[in-house]
Design an enzyme around this catalytic site. Sequence first.
Site, PDB file in Angstrom:
ATOM      1  CE1 TYR A   1      45.008  32.882  41.527  1.00 19.67           C
ATOM      2  CE2 TYR A   1      45.491  35.069  40.671  1.00 19.67           C
ATOM      3  CZ  TYR A   1      45.636  33.701  40.609  1.00 19.67           C
ATOM      4  OH  TYR A   1      46.412  33.135  39.637  1.00 19.67           O
TER       5      TYR A   1
ATOM      6  CG  HIS B   1      45.086  41.270  48.543  1.00 18.10           C
ATOM      7  ND1 HIS B   1      45.201  40.737  47.285  1.00 18.10           N
ATOM      8  CD2 HIS B   1      43.794  41.661  48.670  1.00 18.10           C
ATOM      9  CE1 HIS B   1      44.025  40.787  46.671  1.00 18.10           C
ATOM     10  NE2 HIS B   1      43.155  41.347  47.482  1.00 18.10           N
TER      11      HIS B   1
ATOM     12  CG  MET C   1      49.739  45.463  42.470  1.00 22.47           C
ATOM     13  SD  MET C   1      50.649  43.940  42.276  1.00 22.47           S
ATOM     14  CE  MET C   1      52.306  44.581  42.169  1.00 22.47           C
TER      15      MET C   1
END
Length: 278
Positions: free
Chosen positions: A29, A34, A181
Amino acid sequence: MIVVVTLEELRRETARLARPLGFVPTMGYLHAGHISLVERARRECASVAVSIFVNPTQFGPNEDLDKYPRDLPRDLALLEAAGADLVWTPTPEVMYPPGFQTWVTVEKLTAPLEGAQRPGHFRGVTTVVAKLFNAVGPQKAYFGQKDAQQAAVIRRMTKDLDFPIEIVVCPTVREPDGLAMSSRNTYLNAEERKAATVLFRALSAAKEAYERGERDAEALRGVMRAVIQAEPLARLQYVSCADYDTLEELDRVEGKALLSMAVFIGKTRLIDNFVLGA
Ligand code: PAF
């Protein structure tokens, strides 16, 4: 980009990758945080491998394993665009075959903060990361500063177990309003999403106090508590002002320190941190 599931496929394909190999372990996800790790690995390494595995052993019995968000097709498209060479998506049976009973534990560093609130969490993290490191065999591995204690624990484990891997900790990526985030941000409704900026606001207020000369750690914790308590949708779990290396709570901030917190916004548990004196 190659996508593999089994250990045999992984070993065959990683053997063909150019070195140095950079590795980004994830639970999928994916968000911009990332992707920033993958991009950094891309800049610094000849090849990049990413794992996507929602690791059951790092979730407590009342945590969000079942509802943890998943979207493999979207993740693979993002990784392809970011320049990953290989993605490993092991199943729980690949990682934890029947009879599995070997665990990796880092002791003192896992006791406070997240470790105190989430018993067994770091044992699951260090065990799976050790297995991922053994299977992928990278020269560098990339983690986000957002999970500051996780990064410290993995650095310790890597050193203690002599993994020949450089751990690279990358800055937290934030939304324009400061919210760090996190895949868990998707649990927030519109009202909660607004309230969730309270973590960034509390950390910023404590940092401003530090920059004005405040060195009393309890005063800095007090600044963070006051901001969080003023937000009706927020429920504070902990605030900390700790030594950056040992994670022990400080009386006074003399060297590098970690301001960190865990806060529930509705049912969603969020964490964030700032480093002082860096
Ligand atoms: O930070 C995460 O996403 C996970 O804890 C990790 C490092 C991939 C281990 O499951």
